[in-house]
Scaffold this motif. Structure first.
Motif, mmCIF file in Angstrom:
data_model
loop_
_atom_site.group_PDB
_atom_site.id
_atom_site.type_symbol
_atom_site.label_atom_id
_atom_site.label_comp_id
_atom_site.label_asym_id
_atom_site.label_seq_id
_atom_site.Cartn_x
_atom_site.Cartn_y
_atom_site.Cartn_z
ATOM 1 N N UNK A 7 17.469 77.704 23.577
ATOM 2 C CA UNK A 7 18.294 78.856 23.188
ATOM 3 C C UNK A 7 19.267 78.503 22.075
ATOM 4 N N UNK A 8 19.733 79.539 21.383
ATOM 5 C CA UNK A 8 20.784 79.328 20.392
ATOM 6 C C UNK A 8 22.138 79.090 21.055
ATOM 7 N N UNK A 9 22.349 79.695 22.220
ATOM 8 C CA UNK A 9 23.589 79.537 22.978
ATOM 9 C C UNK A 9 23.277 79.580 24.468
ATOM 10 N N UNK A 10 24.111 78.912 25.244
ATOM 11 C CA UNK A 10 24.170 79.160 26.680
ATOM 12 C C UNK A 10 25.469 79.907 26.931
ATOM 13 N N UNK A 11 25.367 81.096 27.501
ATOM 14 C CA UNK A 11 26.541 81.934 27.729
ATOM 15 C C UNK A 11 26.868 81.919 29.220
ATOM 16 N N UNK A 12 28.163 81.912 29.526
ATOM 17 C CA UNK A 12 28.623 81.756 30.894
ATOM 18 C C UNK A 12 29.603 82.850 31.287
ATOM 19 N N UNK A 13 29.424 83.383 32.474
ATOM 20 C CA UNK A 13 30.540 83.991 33.169
ATOM 21 C C UNK A 13 31.508 82.857 33.507
ATOM 22 N N UNK A 14 32.784 83.154 33.611
ATOM 23 C CA UNK A 14 33.737 82.074 33.872
ATOM 24 C C UNK A 14 34.293 82.099 35.294
ATOM 25 N N UNK A 15 34.991 83.168 35.672
ATOM 26 C CA UNK A 15 35.670 83.188 36.965
ATOM 27 C C UNK A 15 34.670 83.420 38.098
ATOM 28 N N UNK A 114 25.132 74.943 21.984
ATOM 29 C CA UNK A 114 26.501 75.475 21.998
ATOM 30 C C UNK A 114 26.754 76.333 23.241
ATOM 31 N N UNK A 115 27.994 76.253 23.733
ATOM 32 C CA UNK A 115 28.396 76.975 24.931
ATOM 33 C C UNK A 115 29.320 78.132 24.574
ATOM 34 N N UNK A 116 29.171 79.240 25.300
ATOM 35 C CA UNK A 116 29.980 80.442 25.074
ATOM 36 C C UNK A 116 30.409 80.992 26.423
ATOM 37 N N UNK A 117 31.625 81.508 26.494
ATOM 38 C CA UNK A 117 32.120 82.197 27.683
ATOM 39 C C UNK A 117 32.249 83.686 27.384
ATOM 40 N N UNK A 120 35.728 88.539 32.179
ATOM 41 C CA UNK A 120 36.544 89.723 32.440
ATOM 42 C C UNK A 120 38.042 89.427 32.408
ATOM 43 N N UNK A 121 38.407 88.207 32.077
ATOM 44 C CA UNK A 121 39.823 87.886 31.887
ATOM 45 C C UNK A 121 40.346 88.521 30.600
ATOM 46 N N UNK A 122 41.659 88.692 30.524
ATOM 47 C CA UNK A 122 42.237 89.085 29.244
ATOM 48 C C UNK A 122 42.300 87.861 28.327
ATOM 49 N N UNK A 123 42.665 88.075 27.075
ATOM 50 C CA UNK A 123 42.532 86.998 26.085
ATOM 51 C C UNK A 123 43.411 85.798 26.404
ATOM 52 N N UNK A 124 44.661 86.036 26.775
ATOM 53 C CA UNK A 124 45.566 84.917 27.050
ATOM 54 C C UNK A 124 45.059 84.075 28.213
ATOM 55 N N UNK A 125 44.643 84.718 29.292
ATOM 56 C CA UNK A 125 44.148 83.977 30.447
ATOM 57 C C UNK A 125 42.790 83.343 30.166
ATOM 58 N N UNK A 126 41.950 84.018 29.394
ATOM 59 C CA UNK A 126 40.648 83.436 29.050
ATOM 60 C C UNK A 126 40.833 82.132 28.283
ATOM 61 N N UNK A 127 41.780 82.121 27.355
ATOM 62 C CA UNK A 127 42.051 80.907 26.589
ATOM 63 C C UNK A 127 42.555 79.792 27.494
ATOM 64 N N UNK A 128 43.493 80.124 28.358
ATOM 65 C CA UNK A 128 44.071 79.117 29.245
ATOM 66 C C UNK A 128 43.029 78.574 30.227
ATOM 67 N N UNK A 129 42.250 79.449 30.821
ATOM 68 C CA UNK A 129 41.258 79.018 31.805
ATOM 69 C C UNK A 129 40.150 78.197 31.153
ATOM 70 N N UNK A 130 39.743 78.580 29.953
ATOM 71 C CA UNK A 130 38.720 77.787 29.263
ATOM 72 C C UNK A 130 39.245 76.396 28.949
ATOM 73 N N UNK A 141 34.850 84.884 24.780
ATOM 74 C CA UNK A 141 34.892 86.335 24.586
ATOM 75 C C UNK A 141 35.539 86.968 25.814
ATOM 76 N N UNK A 142 36.637 87.664 25.606
ATOM 77 C CA UNK A 142 37.391 88.251 26.715
ATOM 78 C C UNK A 142 37.135 89.749 26.812
ATOM 79 N N UNK A 143 37.438 90.299 27.979
ATOM 80 C CA UNK A 143 37.339 91.747 28.159
ATOM 81 C C UNK A 143 38.267 92.483 27.204
ATOM 82 N N UNK A 144 39.420 91.888 26.937
ATOM 83 C CA UNK A 144 40.364 92.504 26.009
ATOM 84 C C UNK A 144 39.750 92.640 24.616
ATOM 85 N N UNK A 145 39.014 91.626 24.168
ATOM 86 C CA UNK A 145 38.349 91.699 22.868
ATOM 87 C C UNK A 145 37.231 92.740 22.877
#
Length: 229
Positions: A7-15, A114-117, A120-130, A141-145
């Motif tokens: 694949x070009x990317x592996x995409x992940x749910x995070x929480x 390459x990995x991608x997230x 459903x977190x907002x941007x600030x929490x998505x950044x911190x959790x990643x 990629x956050x729900x807010x975006x």
């Protein structure tokens, strides 16, 4: 490798997939003895049901998703709702950490693809959790975006556009058939991995690879041998 092409990317749910989704623990801690033991499980199940219901409407910030779902659940079981409780639950989110073995598996996989997230977190929490995952990500990629939440199909369509890929050019990994793997299948993502963490039922008809240990993920990509049994 379990997949026909790389694949070009592996995409992940995070929480719930990579990060231990500790919202029930947070709710219990915040409400303490105001949540009677005999209705606690019913209340938490109601919160979960209302969270997904809230995610299906127009976008609102995740702190509001938590607040509205807790308020509806409180009315349902007959306990007092306080907005400060919902805010306190929301503020625990950045403290959540990865499940055992996640960081090691992600770093091994990142050597090959390459990995991608998509979360459903907002941007600030998505950044911190990643950052808590301590692994390299091409995009978070956050729900807010996106302006919406999974399982809405538009969330995945936003991801396709942002990454410049077709559904057949990624592998999507999630512990949730409900939020992720059903819409992924609907949109034609043929390469999917279900990390069975025991909180949703196996829906094998969706056509995914099922694993129970995150350490098995690099095995699916031929990056290491299965653990000896």
């Amino acid at each position: 490798m379990a997949f026909a092409t790389k694949p070009k990317f592996v995409t992940f749910d995070m929480n719930g997939t990579l990060i231990k989704f500790s919202i029930n623990d947070a709710i219990r801690d915040v409400l303490a003895d105001r949540l009677p033991a005999d209705i606690a499980d019913h209340y938490l199940r109601a919160c979960k049901a209302y969270r997904i219901d809230e995610c299906m409407g127009d976008y609102k910030p995740f702190h509001q998703i938590i607040a509205d779902s807790m308020e509806r659940a409180s009315r349902r079981v007959g306990i007092d709702y306080k907005s400060a409780d919902a805010r306190a639950v929301y503020e625990t989110v950045p403290e959540w950490g990865p499940y055992p073995g996640v960081t090691e598996a992600l770093n091994k996989l990142a050597e090959a693809v390459p990995l991608v997230i998509i979360t459903n977190s907002d941007t600030a929490h998505a950044t911190r959790l990643s950052e808590n995952l301590k692994a390299p990500f091409e995009a978070v990629i956050s729900a807010e975006q996106m302006g919406m939440y999974k399982p809405r199909l538009g969330a995945f369509e936003y991801m396709f556009d942002k990454l410049g890929v077709t559904p057949h050019e990624i592998v999507h990994v999630s512990a949730s058939p409900m939020y992720d793997l059903r819409p992924a299948a609907t949109l034609g993502i043929s390469n999917k991995v279900y990390v069975d963490r025991g909180f949703e039922h196996d829906e094998h008809w969706l056509g995914y690879e099922r694993i129970t240990e995150i350490a098995d993920l690099p095995v699916l990509f031929g990056l290491q041998r299965p653990a000896a049994t």
